[in-house]
Design an enzyme around this catalytic site. Structure first.
Site, PDB file in Angstrom:
ATOM      1  N   ASP A  36      -1.456  12.653  15.072  1.00 31.54           N
ATOM      2  CA  ASP A  36      -1.928  13.799  14.305  1.00 31.54           C
ATOM      3  C   ASP A  36      -1.349  15.085  14.864  1.00 31.54           C
ATOM      4  O   ASP A  36      -1.675  15.488  15.981  1.00 31.54           O
ATOM      5  CB  ASP A  36      -3.460  13.868  14.359  1.00 31.54           C
ATOM      6  CG  ASP A  36      -4.099  12.824  13.477  1.00 31.54           C
ATOM      7  OD1 ASP A  36      -3.730  12.749  12.290  1.00 31.54           O
ATOM      8  OD2 ASP A  36      -4.968  12.077  13.960  1.00 31.54           O
ATOM      9  N   HIS A  67       1.463  12.138  11.193  1.00 32.20           N
ATOM     10  CA  HIS A  67       0.687  12.826  10.160  1.00 32.20           C
ATOM     11  C   HIS A  67       0.805  14.328  10.406  1.00 32.20           C
ATOM     12  O   HIS A  67       0.171  14.863  11.310  1.00 32.20           O
ATOM     13  CB  HIS A  67      -0.765  12.335  10.252  1.00 32.20           C
ATOM     14  CG  HIS A  67      -1.684  12.950   9.259  1.00 32.20           C
ATOM     15  ND1 HIS A  67      -3.055  12.787   9.318  1.00 32.20           N
ATOM     16  CD2 HIS A  67      -1.455  13.725   8.158  1.00 32.20           C
ATOM     17  CE1 HIS A  67      -3.617  13.442   8.316  1.00 32.20           C
ATOM     18  NE2 HIS A  67      -2.669  14.020   7.601  1.00 32.20           N
ATOM     19  N   ASP A 177      -7.653   7.873   6.108  1.00 33.15           N
ATOM     20  CA  ASP A 177      -7.783   8.538   7.410  1.00 33.15           C
ATOM     21  C   ASP A 177      -9.082   9.333   7.445  1.00 33.15           C
ATOM     22  O   ASP A 177      -9.260  10.280   6.675  1.00 33.15           O
ATOM     23  CB  ASP A 177      -6.567   9.461   7.599  1.00 33.15           C
ATOM     24  CG  ASP A 177      -6.508  10.092   8.985  1.00 33.15           C
ATOM     25  OD1 ASP A 177      -7.395   9.812   9.811  1.00 33.15           O
ATOM     26  OD2 ASP A 177      -5.562  10.868   9.228  1.00 33.15           O
ATOM     27  N   GLY A 178      -9.957   8.941   8.360  1.00 37.14           N
ATOM     28  CA  GLY A 178     -11.201   9.670   8.558  1.00 37.14           C
ATOM     29  C   GLY A 178     -12.426   8.810   8.373  1.00 37.14           C
ATOM     30  O   GLY A 178     -12.634   8.236   7.314  1.00 37.14           O
TER      31      GLY A 178
END
Ligand code: DX5
Ligand code: ZN
Length: 241
Positions: A36, A67, A177-178
């Site tokens: 990230d 990302h 994602d998350g």
């Protein structure tokens, strides 16, 4: 639909045990490391940069899933030394020329992925299906680990999967994602997700990381054989969201 793949979020890893963690991922044949990159402008946080990525590349040959949560990624792609087998994702919200950036990722030798926030409609990526290998559906607002799922993104995954399939882009993968807990991963998989970013909700938490990964693989295998539905009535109820 291929096998469900894990992409561990390295910003969630204990930096003092990074080496052994990456060796474990290699041993378990984890397909990607999720990196990230945050610029403190597009998202309210600053995370991972070119130095960390360079060091991880020197340490491991695992492909990277980078990302980019940065404004105007257009002229910054080279900073991340894209390699064959890597995914590079850019947010549709961060560039005025999404198609051009995705094409550039391909030219640089990596696999292009377009990402969208929970509030961003699918129409923002509908025209670039031919230009991507994957689309990243953010299931929380980007910036922090440890957030709660934005529930309506489950339905969004399902709509994206059918849009892709209807238009003949069935090889384009969906990444989520998350707040990918085991329970949410099952719901996301049923909705059509292929790549699961594993953060504090799934593997970087108390208990054995290896066991968390094995549990994920076992649940995904169960889903593929159709076994989970019959054994867990609660999941049956959740299937319709
Ligand atoms: C993007 C990040 C987070 C996080 C995922 O902002 O990719 O989504 O690492 O991990 P969780 O949500 O499980 O803490
Ligand atoms: Zn991410």
């Amino acid at each position: 639909m291929g096998t469900a793949q894990l992409s561990p979020s390295m910003m969630c890893a204990d930096i003092f045990r990074l080496g052994e963690t990456i060796r474990l991922f290699e041993k378990l044949h984890i397909p990607y490391l999720h990196l990230d990159v945050m610029d403190g402008s597009f998202v309210p946080n600053i995370m991972l940069g070119t130095a960390e990525i360079r060091q991880m590349r020197a340490f491991s040959h695992l492909p990277m899933d980078i990302h980019l949560m940065i404004e105007e990624p257009d002229d910054k792609l080279e900073w991340f030394t894209p390699q064959p087998g890597d995914f590079i994702s850019v947010h549709a919200e961060t560039t005025r020329h999404l198609q051009r950036v995705l094409a550039k990722i391909r030219t640089l030798g990596a696999k292009p992925m377009a990402a969208i926030n929970p509030a961003t409609p699918l129409s923002m990526v509908e025209e670039i299906f031919p230009d991507v290998d994957a689309i990243l559906i953010m299931t929380v607002n980007p910036g922090y680990a440890g957030q709660k799922l934005v529930n309506q993104t489950l339905e969004k995954i399902r709509r994206l999967r059918s849009l892709l399939d209807d238009r003949g882009f069935d090889t384009v993968q969906i990444e989520v994602d998350g707040n990918v807990t085991l329970e949410n991963a099952i719901r996301m998989r049923k909705a059509g997700a292929d790549i699961f970013v594993a953060g504090t909700s799934l593997i970087f938490r108390d208990g054995s990381m290896e066991e968390h990964i094995q549990k994920f693989n076992a649940e995904m295998a169960k889903l593929e054989s159709g076994g989970s539905d019959t054994k867990c009535p609660r999941l049956l109820a959740e299937q319709a969201f």
